[in-house]
Design a protein around this motif. Sequence first.
Motif, PDB file in Angstrom:
ATOM      1  N   ARG D 101       0.184 -33.421 -21.677  1.00 14.19           N
ATOM      2  CA  ARG D 101       1.369 -32.834 -22.674  1.00 14.19           C
ATOM      3  C   ARG D 101       2.486 -32.567 -21.670  1.00 14.19           C
ATOM      4  O   ARG D 101       3.369 -32.754 -22.120  1.00 14.19           O
ATOM      5  N   ILE D 109       6.858 -35.809 -28.072  1.00 12.89           N
ATOM      6  CA  ILE D 109       5.241 -36.422 -28.221  1.00 12.89           C
ATOM      7  C   ILE D 109       5.568 -36.295 -30.161  1.00 12.89           C
ATOM      8  O   ILE D 109       4.754 -36.813 -30.842  1.00 12.89           O
ATOM      9  N   LEU D 110       5.958 -35.423 -30.315  1.00 11.75           N
ATOM     10  CA  LEU D 110       5.617 -35.254 -32.381  1.00 11.75           C
ATOM     11  C   LEU D 110       6.308 -36.283 -33.014  1.00 11.75           C
ATOM     12  O   LEU D 110       5.717 -37.161 -33.707  1.00 11.75           O
ATOM     13  N   SER D 111       7.624 -36.884 -32.198  1.00 15.23           N
ATOM     14  CA  SER D 111       7.804 -38.170 -33.266  1.00 15.23           C
ATOM     15  C   SER D 111       7.131 -39.178 -32.253  1.00 15.23           C
ATOM     16  O   SER D 111       7.285 -40.635 -33.673  1.00 15.23           O
ATOM     17  N   GLU D 112       6.700 -39.523 -31.094  1.00 12.23           N
ATOM     18  CA  GLU D 112       5.908 -40.841 -31.024  1.00 12.23           C
ATOM     19  C   GLU D 112       4.320 -40.463 -31.894  1.00 12.23           C
ATOM     20  O   GLU D 112       4.185 -41.963 -31.928  1.00 12.23           O
ATOM     21  N   VAL D 113       4.387 -39.339 -31.886  1.00  8.17           N
ATOM     22  CA  VAL D 113       2.573 -39.635 -32.770  1.00  8.17           C
ATOM     23  C   VAL D 113       2.969 -39.439 -34.492  1.00  8.17           C
ATOM     24  O   VAL D 113       2.260 -40.351 -35.285  1.00  8.17           O
ATOM     25  N   TYR D 114       4.042 -39.077 -34.584  1.00  4.13           N
ATOM     26  CA  TYR D 114       4.151 -39.027 -36.299  1.00  4.13           C
ATOM     27  C   TYR D 114       4.797 -39.619 -36.618  1.00  4.13           C
ATOM     28  O   TYR D 114       4.960 -40.616 -37.669  1.00  4.13           O
ATOM     29  N   ASP D 116       7.554 -42.572 -35.273  1.00  6.22           N
ATOM     30  CA  ASP D 116       6.969 -43.589 -34.949  1.00  6.22           C
ATOM     31  C   ASP D 116       5.478 -43.585 -34.680  1.00  6.22           C
ATOM     32  O   ASP D 116       5.075 -44.808 -35.614  1.00  6.22           O
ATOM     33  N   GLY D 117       4.601 -43.097 -35.402  1.00  2.00           N
ATOM     34  CA  GLY D 117       2.950 -43.625 -34.658  1.00  2.00           C
ATOM     35  C   GLY D 117       3.212 -43.358 -36.629  1.00  2.00           C
ATOM     36  O   GLY D 117       3.774 -44.116 -38.216  1.00  2.00           O
ATOM     37  N   ALA D 121       5.210 -37.020 -40.794  1.00  2.00           N
ATOM     38  CA  ALA D 121       5.480 -35.965 -39.590  1.00  2.00           C
ATOM     39  C   ALA D 121       5.027 -34.783 -40.198  1.00  2.00           C
ATOM     40  O   ALA D 121       5.052 -34.301 -41.125  1.00  2.00           O
TER      41      ALA D 121
END
Lengths: 239, 578, 176, 181
Positions: D101, D109-114, D116-117, D121
């Motif tokens: 990473r 990474i955090l926004s991608e995973v939480y 937007d994922g 969050a």
Amino acid sequence: MSVVTLTIDDKLVSAPANTSLLSSIQEQGIDIPTLCHLKGLSERGGCRLCVVEMEGNPRLFASCVTPVAEGMVVRTNTAKLLKYRQMMIELLMAQRNHVCAVCVQNGHCELQTLAAKLGVTSVRYDYMCPDLPMDASHERYVIDHNRCILCARCIRVCDEVEGAHTLDMGGRGVQSRVIAGMNQPWGTSRSCTGCGKCVQVCPTGALFKKGSSAAEMVKQHDFLTWILDGREKKIWHWR
Amino acid sequence: MANLAGGPTAGTVKGEQSVMNVMNRQELLEMAQSELDRQNTFRCRLLICASTPCISSGALAVEDAMRKAVEAEGLQTEIEMVGTGCLGPCSRGPLVTVQVQEEPDVIYERVTVELAPQILAKHLKGASVPELDARMLSYDWPFFAKQKKLVLSESSTLNPERIESYVARGGYMALGQVLREMTPEEVCAEVAKSGLRGRGGAGFPTGLKWDMVRKAPGERKYVVANGDEGDPGAYMDRTLMESDPQRVLEGMAIAGFAVGAEQGFIYVRGEYPLAAKRLEKAIRQAERRGLLGSRILDSKFNFRIDIRMGAGAFVCGEETALMQSIMGRRGQPVPRPPYPANRGLWGGPTLINNVETFGNIICIILKGADYYASFGTDKSKGAKIFALAGKVNNTGLIEVPIGITLREIVYEIGGGIRDCRPFKAAQTGGPSGGCIPAEHLDAQMDYETLQKLGSIMGSGGLIVMDDQSCMPDVARFFMEFCMDESCGKCGPCRGGTVQMHRILSKITNGSAIMEDLDTLEDLCLLVKETSLCGLGNTCPNPVYSTLRYFREEYESHIKDHYCPAGVCQFTEKPLRSA
Amino acid sequence: MGTSQKNNGDNERDPRYKGLDRVLKRLQFQQSGLIEVLTSAQEAFGYLPEEVMIYIATQLKLPFSWVYGVATFYHFFSLKPQGKHTAIVCLGTACYVGRSSEILDAISKEYDLDPGQTTPDGELTLSTARCLGCCGLAPVVVFDNQILGQEAPETTVEKIKEVVGGKIPAKAVSSC
Amino acid sequence: MATSTNSKARLATVWLGGCAGCHMSLLDLDERIVDLLALVDLVYSPVADIKKFPEGVDVTLVEGACCNSDNIHMAREIRLKSKQVVSFGDCAITGNVPGMRNRLKVENILSEVYADGPGPAPPAQGGLPVLLAKVLPLHQVIPVDVYLPGCPPSPERIWLAVTAMLKGEPVELPAEMRTLG
């Protein structure tokens, strides 16, 4: 052809003039590390792993691009050389994202093997972690810039053996990168014949066959000497 | 830039070939005389320095103002205005020299547009202008008096854009003498006898190099002048090319004769458009008069010179990279051997010398090798041009006999350190050189001594630093330069410069630990000893030499987070303590 | 070989290609003239668009990757359009000692640009140089070919703002 | 070093940012585990329920890279309390898979995973350790004595290294046993 005599690691040996010091060293059965050198391709002198000490000269010489000379006294394996070689490997590992565990070529990689052989078990430098792409646009092959060590074997084989010159080096310094055509997606380059020679000569997992998974990519490059030998002697002409 | 240079076989533009004629020695002498006669018709000559530093401090506007004043007074036939080459004290520009017949020359510094007409008033009408008197520079000023100008001897008085001006000062006499009286062997021997060594930095004996190329078998040979002066803070070559382009061309032609080449290239750094423009003009003028091209000076010798422009790559100053660039390729060095003297451009034996080296040839031929060798030290002969910059009172371009001490340069020519601060170090050789500390102020400036001190003569950049300069920061600055300029071909230089820069950044931002110093030192040695080309071999020098002389400064950065010079901001902390 | 040669029709009409042809012809289509051709192309087009490089490669009979490799090796060549105005901060030794990096930081902060970048509206390109040879005037900034000597962060930003604010056109005085 | 009543060496194993594969490989020592436990006291390990890292440890095997503030803190504590620290496996040595990473920004990474994922969050504050901007190999945080490469290191490598260390001998793995990956 004239012959010269030289001393390699205290042993007196003879070699045809105008040949490279590296070939004499290898002929002695000495295991000298190389990465950018590949029999059949022109010498680049870029990885500097094959440096040797020369008596009476404070400089070090990359043996692949040093011709043998009468009376040369060469040492191939001193403590200083080992230390430098280790550092060179570490510098390479720090430059890109070489994550062996998830590499298609894990277990068959020249960089990985050399590191182990030279006793490199950790990298003392900061990892540079560049954000580099993978190009999977080619029908059969993938280039993963994260694992490229810029040895330019692929570029040379494409130019010298296949004759397509699809690949070249773009950029400069640590930003250098192997490019295809106008730095376009590899698959869109019309000069690429898809021969796969570049993949076979690549020492690391930077170039691989599509669909290979971790540790599955095994490469062989004996085809090189075979093709070149055949071309030189013209033994395959069927007419 | 559009109409520079062709390939090795490209001919001259057709129109020019038709006007090209052959000139013999007699005609050359006549040309010189008629130019001298022309100059003597003027009562007064105003010489305005028209090299880049003066232009950028407003010389063109001053020239304009003076021209208007001359025209307003209707003195066009009495006063000649000449844009000349460099005078030396560049930070004091614009510089104007006034030559009135039967009066000693007078130089004015920092001439402004307002003051320009006053010069006429003072010298032609005898008006008293105290403001001008205050700006007069004396020839007894140590900045001038301590210098020995062998290469730049004419640059402050001749017009670099007119070949007549050069010929009037004895131009092309050396080439004529060589063509008429000497064999190539004799030329090489004479150069060897002079003890001239390459001015690009490494100091290889020039005569020996010429002889190697002369003896090398090969049908087509080439002469290359390296004007890719990339060291930050160095502008000797640019000044020479701008101030006295014909001298460089004549030197190249003599070299061409000596080694048996008919084609020369002059590789000009891309950042020097003015130098390229003047060289281009000079080549055209010389060709038109039969001083370059075919049957030079009515002899059997043919020699063409083409300009090649760099495009922004420091590594192209390395000879093998430079040749790649001339051939239109990526400027990456190639391993030697074969050396350019045996196999260079397009496989032909190639002589590569620095522009300044070629500038020395005329003096050697005209005044003799013995005269030339009377300057300098036992092993380093002649004079060397330095670009004196940094924290001294007088900065600018100086030419001094090799072997002069650093103290003389800094305290006499340079007029001491600005604001009477203490001298800390002098950096020579740019990113390939090192720092000389105060304890070696009496060291002689010659190739061997500098090398012993961990620096190099280099192309001639000389930057003086006072106690407000932080050595680790200076080292970091140079390493950043090398990192950006590394071509990327060989591993140690590509990766090593980046890692060295990283460690130096850590030292200057406070996040380094003592162990990093050892890592740094190891990297210096690795890059120095294993890199493919000169850039890599020398780029650790600034780090290594500062580590050698100023180690306690590095340690105080790391251990105490204290920068003695007050430069570094310690914004970070080390991750690891021991 | 490559991606596209669709622009050939336009090339005939674009006078800049004619100029390029003249240079090519003068150099007798020699491959060693590549750097000069690229230089002239950059002068004519302001940067090196891909189709121009493809055109040059085809004319000189060089592989595309070769031309691209050369164009990206030398710092003079830009593959992206440059801004209407350019500010070059000299980072040569004399300027560096004169704290030119602070000037660079100031401009970079004011316009939110890294060296080498252009503002999104295409107004300003910020770049750096390694010694412009005007060491006597250090620190030096070249703004639209005009040399500004003995600069300070505030004054430089002020001067740039006057122009890039769109009020006064910059005039080219001299080149260094 | 705090001495125990018997003369057995004190061994600790720690699990930082990694997949626990190295610990699996340790357990793969099979019957040799018994031999190992005859030589050592296991004083701290994810496989033993001990809350606090003890004082006076002879050998600590550290699996995983330093990914967050907690890992850094733990690493420093380990160094203070251990005689010899081993970078146990590729993650500790190079950053390996967690380090992949590093080419991205933590925020992204955090926004991608939480954001937007699929998941919510994580709270900005509230006891969770802060992710480091870059995943670090152990030796960039504390000095390391021995490197034991492999992903995971094979039981043979572990056995060879650990027994050598317990005997006070230098760890010298043969070339084929020191490959990364």
